[in-house]
Design a protein around this motif. Structure first.
Motif, mmCIF file in Angstrom:
data_model
loop_
_atom_site.group_PDB
_atom_site.id
_atom_site.type_symbol
_atom_site.label_atom_id
_atom_site.label_comp_id
_atom_site.label_asym_id
_atom_site.label_seq_id
_atom_site.Cartn_x
_atom_site.Cartn_y
_atom_site.Cartn_z
ATOM 1 N N VAL A 118 0.828 -1.199 0.000
ATOM 2 C CA VAL A 118 0.000 0.000 0.000
ATOM 3 C C VAL A 118 0.867 1.256 0.000
ATOM 4 O O VAL A 118 1.834 1.362 0.752
ATOM 5 C CB VAL A 118 -0.981 0.012 1.196
ATOM 6 N N LEU A 119 0.523 2.171 -0.885
ATOM 7 C CA LEU A 119 1.163 3.480 -0.978
ATOM 8 C C LEU A 119 0.170 4.507 -0.460
ATOM 9 O O LEU A 119 -0.942 4.630 -0.989
ATOM 10 C CB LEU A 119 1.539 3.782 -2.422
ATOM 11 N N VAL A 120 0.548 5.237 0.573
ATOM 12 C CA VAL A 120 -0.343 6.208 1.213
ATOM 13 C C VAL A 120 0.063 7.613 0.806
ATOM 14 O O VAL A 120 1.203 8.036 1.043
ATOM 15 C CB VAL A 120 -0.299 6.069 2.751
ATOM 16 N N ASN A 140 8.771 8.531 -0.761
ATOM 17 C CA ASN A 140 9.390 9.402 0.233
ATOM 18 C C ASN A 140 9.841 8.611 1.458
ATOM 19 O O ASN A 140 10.958 8.771 1.939
ATOM 20 C CB ASN A 140 8.418 10.505 0.645
ATOM 21 N N LEU A 141 8.953 7.722 1.956
ATOM 22 C CA LEU A 141 9.247 6.952 3.159
ATOM 23 C C LEU A 141 8.870 5.491 2.922
ATOM 24 O O LEU A 141 7.722 5.185 2.593
ATOM 25 C CB LEU A 141 8.461 7.504 4.353
ATOM 26 N N LEU A 142 9.831 4.605 3.102
ATOM 27 C CA LEU A 142 9.628 3.173 2.891
ATOM 28 C C LEU A 142 9.656 2.431 4.222
ATOM 29 O O LEU A 142 10.604 2.557 4.997
ATOM 30 C CB LEU A 142 10.726 2.614 1.985
ATOM 31 N N ALA A 143 8.606 1.650 4.474
ATOM 32 C CA ALA A 143 8.590 0.715 5.597
ATOM 33 C C ALA A 143 9.110 -0.611 5.060
ATOM 34 O O ALA A 143 8.402 -1.326 4.349
ATOM 35 C CB ALA A 143 7.178 0.573 6.152
ATOM 36 N N ALA A 144 10.345 -0.936 5.362
ATOM 37 C CA ALA A 144 11.025 -2.071 4.740
ATOM 38 C C ALA A 144 11.102 -3.261 5.697
ATOM 39 O O ALA A 144 11.694 -3.154 6.774
ATOM 40 C CB ALA A 144 12.442 -1.660 4.325
ATOM 41 N N VAL A 163 13.640 0.383 -4.798
ATOM 42 C CA VAL A 163 12.644 1.419 -4.483
ATOM 43 C C VAL A 163 13.274 2.810 -4.443
ATOM 44 O O VAL A 163 12.657 3.803 -4.821
ATOM 45 C CB VAL A 163 11.942 1.107 -3.146
ATOM 46 N N LYS A 164 14.510 2.900 -3.938
ATOM 47 C CA LYS A 164 15.240 4.180 -3.850
ATOM 48 C C LYS A 164 14.488 5.230 -3.027
ATOM 49 O O LYS A 164 14.251 6.348 -3.481
ATOM 50 C CB LYS A 164 15.538 4.734 -5.244
ATOM 51 N N PRO A 165 14.109 4.891 -1.803
ATOM 52 C CA PRO A 165 13.344 5.855 -1.008
ATOM 53 C C PRO A 165 14.217 7.004 -0.513
ATOM 54 O O PRO A 165 15.428 6.853 -0.331
ATOM 55 C CB PRO A 165 12.864 5.009 0.171
ATOM 56 N N LYS A 166 13.577 8.132 -0.259
ATOM 57 C CA LYS A 166 14.287 9.250 0.367
ATOM 58 C C LYS A 166 14.564 8.957 1.839
ATOM 59 O O LYS A 166 15.578 9.374 2.391
ATOM 60 C CB LYS A 166 13.479 10.535 0.220
ATOM 61 N N MET A 167 13.635 8.229 2.470
ATOM 62 C CA MET A 167 13.779 7.809 3.860
ATOM 63 C C MET A 167 13.268 6.379 3.986
ATOM 64 O O MET A 167 12.406 5.951 3.216
ATOM 65 C CB MET A 167 12.979 8.719 4.798
ATOM 66 N N ALA A 168 13.798 5.643 4.965
ATOM 67 C CA ALA A 168 13.342 4.276 5.192
ATOM 68 C C ALA A 168 13.525 3.909 6.659
ATOM 69 O O ALA A 168 14.315 4.533 7.382
ATOM 70 C CB ALA A 168 14.109 3.292 4.312
ATOM 71 N N PHE A 169 12.776 2.905 7.087
ATOM 72 C CA PHE A 169 12.952 2.344 8.427
ATOM 73 C C PHE A 169 12.579 0.870 8.351
ATOM 74 O O PHE A 169 11.907 0.417 7.422
ATOM 75 C CB PHE A 169 12.092 3.072 9.470
ATOM 76 N N GLY A 205 6.340 2.893 18.903
ATOM 77 C CA GLY A 205 5.893 4.155 19.453
ATOM 78 C C GLY A 205 6.597 5.360 18.877
ATOM 79 O O GLY A 205 6.186 6.507 19.101
ATOM 80 N N GLU A 206 7.676 5.128 18.109
ATOM 81 C CA GLU A 206 8.395 6.227 17.478
ATOM 82 C C GLU A 206 7.881 6.427 16.055
ATOM 83 O O GLU A 206 7.338 5.525 15.445
ATOM 84 C CB GLU A 206 9.899 5.949 17.470
ATOM 85 N N GLY A 207 8.082 7.658 15.534
ATOM 86 C CA GLY A 207 7.538 7.949 14.219
ATOM 87 C C GLY A 207 8.350 8.952 13.427
ATOM 88 O O GLY A 207 9.384 9.443 13.876
ATOM 89 N N LEU A 208 7.831 9.221 12.225
ATOM 90 C CA LEU A 208 8.476 10.146 11.298
ATOM 91 C C LEU A 208 7.412 10.940 10.554
ATOM 92 O O LEU A 208 6.279 10.478 10.401
ATOM 93 C CB LEU A 208 9.312 9.379 10.266
ATOM 94 N N ASP A 209 7.789 12.081 10.052
ATOM 95 C CA ASP A 209 6.934 12.829 9.121
ATOM 96 C C ASP A 209 7.227 12.328 7.717
ATOM 97 O O ASP A 209 8.351 12.408 7.233
ATOM 98 C CB ASP A 209 7.222 14.337 9.193
ATOM 99 N N ALA A 210 6.190 11.804 7.060
ATOM 100 C CA ALA A 210 6.353 11.273 5.716
ATOM 101 C C ALA A 210 6.006 12.303 4.663
ATOM 102 O O ALA A 210 6.134 12.050 3.493
ATOM 103 C CB ALA A 210 5.466 10.027 5.548
#
Length: 210
Positions: A118-120, A140-144, A163-169, A205-210
């Motif tokens: 899913v892409l949000v 922009n942000l990948l949940a890998a 995928v080449k994301p700008k950010m990932a976790f 419980g931690e997060g990011l701005d996507a």
């Protein structure tokens, strides 16, 4: 975007929340605020349980649940809106686009089930239990995913490189020891940085701005 245990995610926008893959390795979630929808990528219990669905629906009655056909069959007592690769759903303020179609192979003796990535809002991408790449999308942000019976770390690295994301976790990680999780994170950090992205070490419980 907030990460919870294992594969569970919450996305917040304009005071509304979307939940993704609240399953058996995720502790009960409280104080979720105004939840308006739920995405389940596939039918395995570590991505959904009746107990979690009942708890979520008690706090947010009647919200739509989007999932592939396999989930609709496994969760026959629930009102599931079936989605497939190529579908787009508008759930203001969220736009959901679906990719993939099949769970990664665990073993030749284990049936392959339906799975959607899913892409949000054209920003956050989560593939479920697959390496499905959202072609033509600047993620922009990948949940890998970093740990699973179907996952080989080299393939997970190749997925991030593709995928080449700008950010990932890292997500899908409750089957790993702390040492194993950190080793996998380090590998995906390298893969993210190869294309100029930034990798984040997020705990529940931690997060990011996507």
């Amino acid at each position: 975007m907030t990460k919870y245990e294992h594969a569970a995610l919450r996305v917040d926008d304009s005071g509304k929340s979307l939940l993704i893959d609240i399953g058996s390795f995720t502790t009960p979630l409280d104080n979720l605020g105004p939840v308006i929808g739920l995405v389940l990528t596939h039918e395995h219990a570590d991505h959904w349980t009746p107990e979690h669905l009942d708890r979520i629906l008690k706090g947010a009655p009647g919200i739509p649940i989007y999932a592939p056909e396999g989930v609709a069959k496994a969760a026959a007592g629930y009102d599931i809106t079936v989605v497939a690769p190529g579908d787009t759903v508008d759930l203001d303020p969220f736009t959901l686009e679906f990719f993939g179609g099949e769970h990664a192979v665990i073993h030749k003796t284990i049936p392959v089930v339906d799975n959607v990535g899913v892409l949000v809002n054209r920003s956050l991408y989560y593939p479920g239990d697959s390496y499905a790449v959202p072609r033509g999308v600047d993620v922009n942000l990948l949940a890998a995913p970093i740990g699973a019976p179907w996952l080989k770390i080299g393939e997970a690295m190749d997925f991030v490189l593709a995928v080449k994301p700008k950010m990932a976790f890292g997500t899908h990680d409750m089957t790993l020891s702390v040492i194993g999780r950190d080793m996998a994170r380090a590998r995906l950090k390298w893969a993210t940085e190869e294309n100029g992205g930034e990798f984040f070490f997020l705990d529940p419980g931690e997060g990011l701005d996507a």
